[in-house]
Design a protein around this motif. Structure first.
Motif, short mmCIF file in Angstrom:
data_model
loop_
_atom_site.label_atom_id
_atom_site.label_comp_id
_atom_site.label_asym_id
_atom_site.label_seq_id
_atom_site.Cartn_x
_atom_site.Cartn_y
_atom_site.Cartn_z
N UNK A 126 52.51 49.26 52.51
CA UNK A 126 53.69 48.81 53.27
C UNK A 126 55.00 49.10 52.55
N UNK A 127 54.94 49.60 51.30
CA UNK A 127 56.17 49.98 50.60
C UNK A 127 56.75 51.25 51.21
N UNK A 128 58.07 51.32 51.42
CA UNK A 128 58.68 52.52 52.01
C UNK A 128 58.38 53.81 51.24
N UNK A 129 58.37 53.73 49.90
CA UNK A 129 58.17 54.96 49.11
C UNK A 129 56.75 55.48 49.18
N UNK A 130 55.82 54.69 49.74
CA UNK A 130 54.45 55.18 49.87
C UNK A 130 54.38 56.39 50.79
N UNK A 131 55.35 56.51 51.71
CA UNK A 131 55.36 57.63 52.65
C UNK A 131 55.54 58.97 51.96
N UNK A 132 56.23 58.96 50.80
CA UNK A 132 56.51 60.22 50.10
C UNK A 132 55.79 60.33 48.76
N UNK A 133 55.29 59.21 48.22
CA UNK A 133 54.67 59.25 46.89
C UNK A 133 53.15 59.10 46.92
N UNK A 134 52.61 58.49 47.96
CA UNK A 134 51.16 58.28 48.02
C UNK A 134 50.43 59.53 48.50
N UNK A 135 49.11 59.52 48.30
CA UNK A 135 48.30 60.57 48.92
C UNK A 135 48.51 60.48 50.43
N UNK A 136 48.65 61.64 51.08
CA UNK A 136 49.01 61.62 52.49
C UNK A 136 48.63 62.95 53.15
N UNK A 137 48.52 62.90 54.46
CA UNK A 137 48.33 64.11 55.26
C UNK A 137 49.41 64.14 56.33
N UNK A 138 50.06 65.29 56.46
CA UNK A 138 51.13 65.45 57.44
C UNK A 138 50.68 66.40 58.54
#
Length: 216
Positions: A126-138
């Motif tokens: 739920x932290x905003x920076x997780x969108x750019x710093x966490x493992x992710x798929x776009x």
């Protein structure tokens, strides 16, 4: 309650461990019986977590549906660097707890024009920076209207695997399965600034069936 394909291996492991513990309890002592009970409870939880759910997509072609079940944690204007070169977009984020169905769905119909997986951290989702710093798929969907819609699957502190079925050039339909995130996470949707927002922070939403916004 159908079991999702992503959970079959995990459930099989827990079934095997539970059976072994029961056999050892029968042949040995009560400690293995306690272990068998704990494993059986974990098996029930894991089977529940990996459940599937049928959904019915709305008929509104301009509606952007929620890509997952959960709670809306963000509705704000942000600068998005990966796809939109730091141009402002409207971000709507939905947080999934371990109790939510963890299937992800395409929020609209169109063509997959971009799909990338990025390694990263495992901050709480739920932290905003997780969108750019966490493992992710776009994943970017070029909507039938021509607008590009970015969907970002974000791993959380507990989630350790993101599964994405998207492939570039593929035509998809709103409500079709996009992927699965294991054990707690969030999904971000990036929309044009003039999209009509239909939800507020704190709202509980259902994947496919709740419209987050509507394109103009």
């Amino acid at each position: 309650m159908p079991l999702h394909r992503e959970g079959r291996a995990t459930v099989t492991i827990f079934i095997t461990l539970t059976i072994v513990a029961l056999l050892l309890a029968y042949l040995s002592n009560v400690l293995f019986a306690i272990m068998a009970i704990v494993l059986a409870l974990l098996l029930i939880f894991v089977a529940y977590f990996f459940r599937t759910s049928r959904r019915h997509a709305p008929h509104d072609a301009l509606a952007i549906s929620s890509p997952c079940d959960g709670t809306v944690v963000t509705v704000e204007r942000v600068r998005e660097p990966e796809i939109f070169e730091n141009q402002e977009r409207l971000q709507i984020s939905v947080f999934m707890s371990v109790w939510n169905v963890h299937m992800n769905w395409y929020p609209c119909s169109g063509t997959v024009s971009y799909s990338r997986h990025h390694r990263g951290k495992y901050l709480v989702a739920w932290l905003p920076k997780s969108s750019t710093e966490n493992e992710r798929s776009s994943v970017v969907i070029t909507h039938t209207s021509g607008e590009r819609i970015l969907i970002r699957q974000v791993a959380g502190a507990v989630a350790r695997r993101i599964v994405t079925y998207a492939s570039e050039g593929r035509d998809v339909t709103g409500g079709q399965e996009l992927g699965f995130i294991k054990f707690g996470s969030r999904v971000d949707v990036y929309l044009p600034l003039d999209a009509e927002v239909l939800v507020n922070v704190g709202d509980r939403v259902r994947g496919v069936e709740t419209a987050l916004a509507r394109l103009r």
